[in-house]
Design an enzyme around this catalytic site. Structure first.
Site, PDB file in Angstrom:
ATOM      1  N   HIS A 179       0.799  -1.230   0.000  1.00  0.00           N
ATOM      2  CA  HIS A 179       0.000   0.000   0.000  1.00  0.00           C
ATOM      3  C   HIS A 179       0.832   1.279   0.000  1.00  0.00           C
ATOM      4  O   HIS A 179       0.284   2.363  -0.037  1.00  0.00           O
ATOM      5  CB  HIS A 179      -0.938   0.025   1.210  1.00  0.00           C
ATOM      6  CG  HIS A 179      -0.230   0.320   2.506  1.00  0.00           C
ATOM      7  ND1 HIS A 179       0.538  -0.608   3.141  1.00  0.00           N
ATOM      8  CD2 HIS A 179      -0.155   1.440   3.242  1.00  0.00           C
ATOM      9  CE1 HIS A 179       1.050  -0.073   4.238  1.00  0.00           C
ATOM     10  NE2 HIS A 179       0.656   1.165   4.332  1.00  0.00           N
TER      11      HIS A 179
HETATM   12  C1  UD1 Z   1      -1.938   5.597   6.102  1.00  0.00           C
HETATM   13  C2  UD1 Z   1      -0.590   6.033   6.671  1.00  0.00           C
HETATM   14  C3  UD1 Z   1       0.428   4.919   6.476  1.00  0.00           C
HETATM   15  C4  UD1 Z   1      -0.074   3.608   7.016  1.00  0.00           C
HETATM   16  C5  UD1 Z   1      -1.410   3.300   6.383  1.00  0.00           C
HETATM   17  C6  UD1 Z   1      -2.005   2.012   6.865  1.00  0.00           C
HETATM   18  C7  UD1 Z   1      -0.053   8.429   6.518  1.00  0.00           C
HETATM   19  C8  UD1 Z   1       0.769   9.423   5.793  1.00  0.00           C
HETATM   20  N1  UD1 Z   1      -0.069   7.192   5.968  1.00  0.00           N
HETATM   21  O1  UD1 Z   1      -1.796   5.433   4.701  1.00  0.00           O
HETATM   22  O2  UD1 Z   1       1.625   5.264   7.151  1.00  0.00           O
HETATM   23  O3  UD1 Z   1       0.853   2.585   6.739  1.00  0.00           O
HETATM   24  O4  UD1 Z   1      -2.307   4.380   6.705  1.00  0.00           O
HETATM   25  O5  UD1 Z   1      -3.210   1.768   6.232  1.00  0.00           O
HETATM   26  O6  UD1 Z   1      -0.636   8.746   7.524  1.00  0.00           O
HETATM   27  N2  UD1 Z   1      -9.298   4.981   2.525  1.00  0.00           N
HETATM   28  C9  UD1 Z   1     -10.471   4.298   2.582  1.00  0.00           C
HETATM   29  N3  UD1 Z   1     -10.957   3.973   3.811  1.00  0.00           N
HETATM   30  C10 UD1 Z   1     -10.335   4.296   4.956  1.00  0.00           C
HETATM   31  C11 UD1 Z   1      -9.145   5.023   4.877  1.00  0.00           C
HETATM   32  C12 UD1 Z   1      -8.616   5.346   3.661  1.00  0.00           C
HETATM   33  O7  UD1 Z   1     -11.076   3.992   1.578  1.00  0.00           O
HETATM   34  O8  UD1 Z   1     -10.830   3.951   6.044  1.00  0.00           O
HETATM   35  C13 UD1 Z   1      -8.736   5.301   1.191  1.00  0.00           C
HETATM   36  C14 UD1 Z   1      -9.073   6.696   0.726  1.00  0.00           C
HETATM   37  O9  UD1 Z   1      -9.268   6.663  -0.638  1.00  0.00           O
HETATM   38  C15 UD1 Z   1      -7.822   7.465   1.043  1.00  0.00           C
HETATM   39  C16 UD1 Z   1      -6.739   6.423   0.842  1.00  0.00           C
HETATM   40  O10 UD1 Z   1      -7.327   5.192   1.261  1.00  0.00           O
HETATM   41  O11 UD1 Z   1      -7.676   8.582   0.248  1.00  0.00           O
HETATM   42  C17 UD1 Z   1      -5.508   6.673   1.626  1.00  0.00           C
HETATM   43  O12 UD1 Z   1      -5.794   6.853   3.015  1.00  0.00           O
HETATM   44  P1  UD1 Z   1      -4.779   7.699   3.933  1.00  0.00           P
HETATM   45  O13 UD1 Z   1      -5.225   7.674   5.334  1.00  0.00           O
HETATM   46  O14 UD1 Z   1      -4.535   9.033   3.302  1.00  0.00           O
HETATM   47  O15 UD1 Z   1      -3.411   6.935   3.755  1.00  0.00           O
HETATM   48  P2  UD1 Z   1      -3.045   5.387   3.767  1.00  0.00           P
HETATM   49  O16 UD1 Z   1      -2.543   5.015   2.414  1.00  0.00           O
HETATM   50  O17 UD1 Z   1      -4.140   4.560   4.354  1.00  0.00           O
END
Ligand code: UD1
Length: 388
Positions: free
Chosen positions: A221
């Protein structure tokens, strides 16, 4: 002395995203076991919000429901970080915490540390001092800045103290305590969900993983692997190659899922021996990893969990902020080059791969050590402030 601490502001414990939960769960238990400590307020920033990324893990880890949810949701780094700060500031004003406790390296970790620090509130950072020395990783920036802001830096491995010393951080603030994520792993291992149950629930055929090679587990991811079409295609090509050798199960993170579709890569995966699953709960992941022949990942936490489980881990990155998992554990950095990944997988299938050993203080008692230290530190501060 305990009464004085209890009358101080609460310990405000912050979680935001999935990898925070397994770190916070043992801390909450250890804080509750020390009646002299101030009460705990659990704040969820809402960075992760999906059932599979959130509530399921809370249930698996016996985490209490958050006292407050800031419901920030997704956004660009700037928007997400700013929104957490904007919503956390009134919480600090209102609760006047004795200390804000943050874990790991996600955007919520940095945002809440910055708010607390500017309000003169002490910050304790659990899992401090890890460095990949790759500033293109958003987490590396979060780590660097959170550690500059923290008053107490609790570290998981000894290399962290060297990193922090290089950044001019006073050694008196740094405390080597071990790994709270491994506290959670050791506490829950016996309750791990058998993989057969996870496969059945996901509609994966019973024969999928029962062949002579067993199965491998994949998680992917990191933006560096999944956000660009070229990088993601290269990673998928490597995984498809691996799947010729050993069937793979892949619980797909929402970020990776969206980009698989966007870049037209989902069919390559569907045609191979790779079973794509929804993001799994904590107990399901523990079960899958425990029984896996090998794990391919770009996660930070999984590098540590596989070391604790003595399962070979091939990390699809060029660096790690957790060098002890390579030096003493079961981790090998393999990047995403097809030939290199295939050679490492062949080696694991032939030899069984690295067995490793459990690093120092990864003994299931880290949260207790942190709670004990925090209590004496808050006591000393109360005395110094003339409240003792
Ligand atoms: C975040 C953390 C990363 C961690 C990861 C674990 C930061 C910079 N990154 O990355 O260190 O390893 O979490 O998962 O804080 N989304 C959903 N549902 C959710 C959450 C996110 O669909 O419950 C999707 C959304 O499209 C979102 C994307 O995932 O834009 C990314 O989510 P985000 O929290 O920005 O970063 P992660 O890639 O999850």
């Amino acid at each position: 002395m305990g009464d004085i601490l209890r009358s101080a502001g609460p310990l405000v414990c912050v979680v935001g995203a999935r990898p925070n939960y397994m770190k916070m769960a043992p801390l909450l238990r250890a804080f509750a076991a020390r009646p002299a400590l101030p009460g705990v307020v659990l704040v969820h920033t809402g960075q992760h919000y999906d059932l599979a990324m959130n509530e399921r893990l809370f249930a698996d880890l016996d985490l209490p429901a958050p006292d407050l949810n800031l419901e920030v949701g997704s956004g660009t780094h700037a928007v997400q970080t700013a929104e957490v700060m904007r919503r956390f500031e009134p919480v600090v004003d209102d609760l006047k915490p004795g200390c804000v406790v943050v874990v790991g390296d996600v955007n919520s970790t940095l945002a809440c540390s910055l708010v607390a620090n500017k309000k003169g509130v002490a910050v304790a950072h659990v899992e401090a001092g890890l460095r990949s020395y790759d500033r293109a990783m958003p987490e590396e920036i979060n780590r660097l800045l959170t550690d500059q802001l923290a008053d107490l830096l609790y570290t998981t491995e000894r290399s962290a103290a060297d990193n922090l010393a290089r950044e001019g951080i006073d050694a008196g603030r740094v405390h080597f305590v071990g790994n709270v994520m491994i506290d959670s792993l050791l506490a829950h291992k016996a309750r791990a969900t058998p993989p057969a149950q996870t496969f059945a629930r996901a509609g994966v055929g019973a024969d999928f993983a029962t062949g002579p090679t067993g199965f491998g587990v994949v998680t992917l991811h990191r933006p560096s692997n999944v956000d660009s079409p070229d990088a993601f295609a290269e990673a998928i090509a490597a995984l498809v190659d691996v799947a010729h050798r050993v069937p793979l199960v892949w619980p797909v993170h929402p970020r990776a899922r969206a980009n698989l579709d966007r870049f037209g890569l989902a069919t390559d995966v569907a045609k191979s021996r790779i079973a794509m699953l929804e993001p799994q709960g904590y107990l399901e992941m523990l079960g899958l990893m425990s029984d896996a022949r090998l794990v391919l990942t770009d996660s930070g936490g999984i590098q540590e969990e596989t070391t604790a489980l003595a399962v070979p881990c091939l990390t699809m990155r060029e660096n790690t902020e957790r060098p002890i998992t390579v030096e003493q554990g079961t981790n090998t950095l393999v990047g995403r080059d097809r030939a290199r990944v295939a050679a490492c997988v062949d080696d694991v299938l032939r030899t069984g791969g690295k067995r490793g050993r459990l690093p120092e203080l990864w003994d299931g008692r880290t949260a207790e050590r942190i709670a004990a230290h925090l209590e004496s530190w808050l006591d000393e501060r109360a005395v110094a402030a003339g409240r003792g």
